[in-house]
Design a protein around this motif. Structure first.
Motif, PDB file in Angstrom:
ATOM      1  N   GLU A  20       0.830  -1.208   0.000  1.00  0.00           N
ATOM      2  CA  GLU A  20       0.000   0.000   0.000  1.00  0.00           C
ATOM      3  C   GLU A  20       0.865   1.258   0.000  1.00  0.00           C
ATOM      4  OE1 GLU A  20      -3.123   0.211  -0.542  1.00  0.00           O
ATOM      5  OE2 GLU A  20      -3.678  -1.883  -0.307  1.00  0.00           O
ATOM      6  N   VAL A  21       1.944   1.238   0.765  1.00  0.00           N
ATOM      7  CA  VAL A  21       2.846   2.389   0.802  1.00  0.00           C
ATOM      8  C   VAL A  21       3.526   2.555  -0.559  1.00  0.00           C
ATOM      9  CG1 VAL A  21       4.932   3.346   1.858  1.00  0.00           C
ATOM     10  CG2 VAL A  21       3.157   2.317   3.297  1.00  0.00           C
ATOM     11  N   ARG A  22       3.909   1.458  -1.195  1.00  0.00           N
ATOM     12  CA  ARG A  22       4.539   1.518  -2.523  1.00  0.00           C
ATOM     13  C   ARG A  22       3.586   2.182  -3.524  1.00  0.00           C
ATOM     14  NH1 ARG A  22       5.907  -3.197  -2.701  1.00  0.00           N
ATOM     15  NH2 ARG A  22       8.099  -2.907  -2.186  1.00  0.00           N
ATOM     16  N   ARG A  23       2.315   1.757  -3.499  1.00  0.00           N
ATOM     17  CA  ARG A  23       1.329   2.341  -4.416  1.00  0.00           C
ATOM     18  C   ARG A  23       1.176   3.840  -4.157  1.00  0.00           C
ATOM     19  NH1 ARG A  23      -4.768   1.524  -4.312  1.00  0.00           N
ATOM     20  NH2 ARG A  23      -4.271   0.291  -2.477  1.00  0.00           N
ATOM     21  N   TYR A  24       1.115   4.214  -2.879  1.00  0.00           N
ATOM     22  CA  TYR A  24       0.995   5.628  -2.516  1.00  0.00           C
ATOM     23  C   TYR A  24       2.230   6.419  -2.951  1.00  0.00           C
ATOM     24  CZ  TYR A  24       1.020   9.781   0.395  1.00  0.00           C
ATOM     25  OH  TYR A  24       1.102  11.073   0.833  1.00  0.00           O
ATOM     26  N   LEU A  25       3.411   5.900  -2.643  1.00  0.00           N
ATOM     27  CA  LEU A  25       4.640   6.605  -3.008  1.00  0.00           C
ATOM     28  C   LEU A  25       4.794   6.740  -4.520  1.00  0.00           C
ATOM     29  CD1 LEU A  25       7.241   5.189  -0.448  1.00  0.00           C
ATOM     30  CD2 LEU A  25       6.216   7.480  -0.493  1.00  0.00           C
ATOM     31  N   ARG A  26       4.373   5.724  -5.255  1.00  0.00           N
ATOM     32  CA  ARG A  26       4.460   5.803  -6.719  1.00  0.00           C
ATOM     33  C   ARG A  26       3.601   6.969  -7.229  1.00  0.00           C
ATOM     34  NH1 ARG A  26       4.252   0.678  -8.261  1.00  0.00           N
ATOM     35  NH2 ARG A  26       6.424   0.624  -8.873  1.00  0.00           N
ATOM     36  N   GLN A  27       2.414   7.118  -6.677  1.00  0.00           N
ATOM     37  CA  GLN A  27       1.544   8.213  -7.096  1.00  0.00           C
ATOM     38  C   GLN A  27       2.108   9.560  -6.633  1.00  0.00           C
ATOM     39  OE1 GLN A  27      -2.414   8.236  -5.370  1.00  0.00           O
ATOM     40  NE2 GLN A  27      -3.237   9.457  -7.055  1.00  0.00           N
ATOM     41  N   PHE A  28       2.489   9.641  -5.364  1.00  0.00           N
ATOM     42  CA  PHE A  28       2.988  10.887  -4.784  1.00  0.00           C
ATOM     43  C   PHE A  28       4.293  11.338  -5.451  1.00  0.00           C
ATOM     44  CE2 PHE A  28       5.452  12.537  -0.911  1.00  0.00           C
ATOM     45  CZ  PHE A  28       5.094  13.853  -1.128  1.00  0.00           C
ATOM     46  N   LEU A  29       5.275  10.466  -5.466  1.00  0.00           N
ATOM     47  CA  LEU A  29       6.584  10.847  -5.999  1.00  0.00           C
ATOM     48  C   LEU A  29       6.636  10.822  -7.524  1.00  0.00           C
ATOM     49  CD1 LEU A  29       8.836   9.107  -3.348  1.00  0.00           C
ATOM     50  CD2 LEU A  29       8.153  11.516  -3.472  1.00  0.00           C
ATOM     51  N   GLY A  30       5.616  10.261  -8.146  1.00  0.00           N
ATOM     52  CA  GLY A  30       5.520  10.307  -9.604  1.00  0.00           C
ATOM     53  C   GLY A  30       4.975  11.631 -10.113  1.00  0.00           C
ATOM     54  N   ASP A  31       4.510  12.476  -9.223  1.00  0.00           N
ATOM     55  CA  ASP A  31       3.983  13.790  -9.590  1.00  0.00           C
ATOM     56  C   ASP A  31       5.151  14.699  -9.968  1.00  0.00           C
ATOM     57  OD1 ASP A  31       2.916  16.393  -9.645  1.00  0.00           O
ATOM     58  OD2 ASP A  31       1.608  16.043  -7.924  1.00  0.00           O
ATOM     59  N   PRO A  32       5.146  15.248 -11.182  1.00  0.00           N
ATOM     60  CA  PRO A  32       6.252  16.128 -11.588  1.00  0.00           C
ATOM     61  C   PRO A  32       6.367  17.393 -10.756  1.00  0.00           C
ATOM     62  CG  PRO A  32       4.549  16.030 -13.302  1.00  0.00           C
ATOM     63  CD  PRO A  32       4.174  15.043 -12.241  1.00  0.00           C
ATOM     64  N   ARG A  33       5.328  17.766 -10.043  1.00  0.00           N
ATOM     65  CA  ARG A  33       5.438  18.930  -9.157  1.00  0.00           C
ATOM     66  C   ARG A  33       6.155  18.567  -7.855  1.00  0.00           C
ATOM     67  NH1 ARG A  33       2.278  23.603  -9.761  1.00  0.00           N
ATOM     68  NH2 ARG A  33       1.027  23.623 -11.646  1.00  0.00           N
ATOM     69  N   VAL A  34       6.198  17.283  -7.517  1.00  0.00           N
ATOM     70  CA  VAL A  34       6.867  16.843  -6.287  1.00  0.00           C
ATOM     71  C   VAL A  34       8.334  16.536  -6.556  1.00  0.00           C
ATOM     72  CG1 VAL A  34       6.910  15.065  -4.485  1.00  0.00           C
ATOM     73  CG2 VAL A  34       4.722  16.039  -5.236  1.00  0.00           C
ATOM     74  N   LEU A  35       8.584  15.687  -7.530  1.00  0.00           N
ATOM     75  CA  LEU A  35       9.966  15.444  -7.968  1.00  0.00           C
ATOM     76  C   LEU A  35      10.150  16.228  -9.253  1.00  0.00           C
ATOM     77  CD1 LEU A  35      10.710  11.643  -7.361  1.00  0.00           C
ATOM     78  CD2 LEU A  35      11.544  13.617  -6.086  1.00  0.00           C
ATOM     79  N   ASP A  36      10.656  17.427  -9.100  1.00  0.00           N
ATOM     80  CA  ASP A  36      10.780  18.381 -10.195  1.00  0.00           C
ATOM     81  C   ASP A  36      12.039  18.086 -11.016  1.00  0.00           C
ATOM     82  OD1 ASP A  36      10.627  20.565 -11.837  1.00  0.00           O
ATOM     83  OD2 ASP A  36      11.205  22.014 -10.309  1.00  0.00           O
ATOM     84  N   MET A  37      11.895  17.111 -11.911  1.00  0.00           N
ATOM     85  CA  MET A  37      12.998  16.728 -12.792  1.00  0.00           C
ATOM     86  C   MET A  37      12.404  16.128 -14.057  1.00  0.00           C
ATOM     87  SD  MET A  37      14.141  13.459 -10.410  1.00  0.00           S
ATOM     88  CE  MET A  37      15.630  13.148 -11.250  1.00  0.00           C
ATOM     89  N   ASN A  38      13.243  15.844 -15.040  1.00  0.00           N
ATOM     90  CA  ASN A  38      12.701  15.306 -16.279  1.00  0.00           C
ATOM     91  C   ASN A  38      12.050  13.949 -16.017  1.00  0.00           C
ATOM     92  OD1 ASN A  38      14.461  12.962 -17.123  1.00  0.00           O
ATOM     93  ND2 ASN A  38      16.039  14.549 -16.940  1.00  0.00           N
ATOM     94  N   ALA A  39      11.087  13.607 -16.864  1.00  0.00           N
ATOM     95  CA  ALA A  39      10.260  12.422 -16.657  1.00  0.00           C
ATOM     96  C   ALA A  39      11.071  11.133 -16.591  1.00  0.00           C
ATOM     97  CB  ALA A  39       9.195  12.323 -17.752  1.00  0.00           C
ATOM     98  N   VAL A  40      12.084  11.008 -17.436  1.00  0.00           N
ATOM     99  CA  VAL A  40      12.899   9.784 -17.434  1.00  0.00           C
ATOM    100  C   VAL A  40      13.692   9.675 -16.139  1.00  0.00           C
ATOM    101  CG1 VAL A  40      14.793   8.585 -18.595  1.00  0.00           C
ATOM    102  CG2 VAL A  40      13.004   9.687 -19.956  1.00  0.00           C
ATOM    103  N   GLY A  41      14.306  10.762 -15.722  1.00  0.00           N
ATOM    104  CA  GLY A  41      15.057  10.761 -14.467  1.00  0.00           C
ATOM    105  C   GLY A  41      14.175  10.468 -13.273  1.00  0.00           C
ATOM    106  N   ARG A  42      12.967  11.061 -13.256  1.00  0.00           N
ATOM    107  CA  ARG A  42      12.027  10.830 -12.163  1.00  0.00           C
ATOM    108  C   ARG A  42      11.636   9.355 -12.113  1.00  0.00           C
ATOM    109  NH1 ARG A  42       9.036  14.643 -13.188  1.00  0.00           N
ATOM    110  NH2 ARG A  42       7.658  13.628 -14.685  1.00  0.00           N
ATOM    111  N   LYS A  43      11.335   8.777 -13.274  1.00  0.00           N
ATOM    112  CA  LYS A  43      10.931   7.366 -13.335  1.00  0.00           C
ATOM    113  C   LYS A  43      12.067   6.460 -12.871  1.00  0.00           C
ATOM    114  CE  LYS A  43       7.989   4.171 -14.872  1.00  0.00           C
ATOM    115  NZ  LYS A  43       6.726   3.936 -14.233  1.00  0.00           N
ATOM    116  N   LEU A  44      13.293   6.728 -13.308  1.00  0.00           N
ATOM    117  CA  LEU A  44      14.436   5.908 -12.900  1.00  0.00           C
ATOM    118  C   LEU A  44      14.694   6.021 -11.399  1.00  0.00           C
ATOM    119  CD1 LEU A  44      16.893   6.540 -15.886  1.00  0.00           C
ATOM    120  CD2 LEU A  44      15.657   4.417 -15.353  1.00  0.00           C
ATOM    121  N   LEU A  45      14.669   7.240 -10.887  1.00  0.00           N
ATOM    122  CA  LEU A  45      14.881   7.444  -9.455  1.00  0.00           C
ATOM    123  C   LEU A  45      13.803   6.715  -8.645  1.00  0.00           C
ATOM    124  CD1 LEU A  45      16.351   8.868  -7.104  1.00  0.00           C
ATOM    125  CD2 LEU A  45      14.833  10.830  -7.491  1.00  0.00           C
TER     126      LEU A  45
END
Length: 191
Positions: A20-45
């Motif tokens: 459940e935490v993984r699903r939440y973190l994926r949604q939260f940290l997948g937001d480009p306003r939260v992790l403000d970096m290019n999409a590929v870098g955000r996905k890899l991180l």
């Protein structure tokens, strides 16, 4: 016709488990306003660094604060806030809670307000400050889901309130009893 108040908060996992935490973190940290970096870098991180280890550590922390009956503190305190504000505002208002990430979603809260027949929705992000990663993301989501509805009530938003006298007085009222019994050199507020 009633007015609607949409209280918006960040969100919480549905349960204190790694999945459940993984699903939440994926949604939260997948937001480009939260992790403000290019999409590929955000996905890899997210997929290679954060999600392999962080969910189990965070799940353990959630388990320490999770109420066996009421669940997540952020969610049950949010529901208590809705009930208290609704009682205070009275019959002319419908109050709902929407989370930017997780449930109840902003979309489901807006749908409940529309179903209740509200003519106007005032959105109040429960973040005292203004930031792209919190209120900016929450309002962007609200506008996105509202635009997808056939019927959209008038929308208004409440801005930052970190310097509002009422908010500051409430913070002092909460902090004063603790400060009277401790000898703190510094007081740090975190939103």
């Amino acid at each position: 016709m009633a007015d609607g108040l949409l209280l918006i908060n960040l969100g919480t996992p549905d349960g204190p488990t790694s999945s459940e935490v993984r699903r939440y973190l994926r949604q939260f940290l997948g937001d480009p306003r939260v992790l403000d970096m290019n999409a590929v870098g955000r996905k890899l991180l997210l997929e290679l660094v954060i999600l392999p280890t962080r969910p189990s550590k965070s799940a353990h922390a959630y388990q320490q604060i999770w109420d066996p009956t009421r669940g997540s503190p952020l969610l049950y305190h949010g529901r208590d806030l809705v009930a208290g504000v609704a009682a205070r505002l009275g019959d002319g208002w419908v109050v709902e809670l929407g989370m930017r990430y997780g449930a109840p979603s902003i979309a489901s809260a807006l749908d409940r307000l529309i179903a209740a027949g509200v003519e106007r929705v005032i959105a109040l992000p429960l973040f005292p400050h203004t930031a792209s990663s919190s209120s900016g993301s929450a309002l962007e989501e609200l506008y996105k889901v509202a635009a997808a509805r056939l019927t959209v009530p008038r929308l208004a938003t409440v801005g930052a309130f970190h310097d509002d006298a009422g908010f500051l007085d409430a913070e002092v009222a909460v902090a004063a009893p603790v400060l009277e019994t401790s000898r703190a050199e510094h007081l740090v507020f975190s939103f």
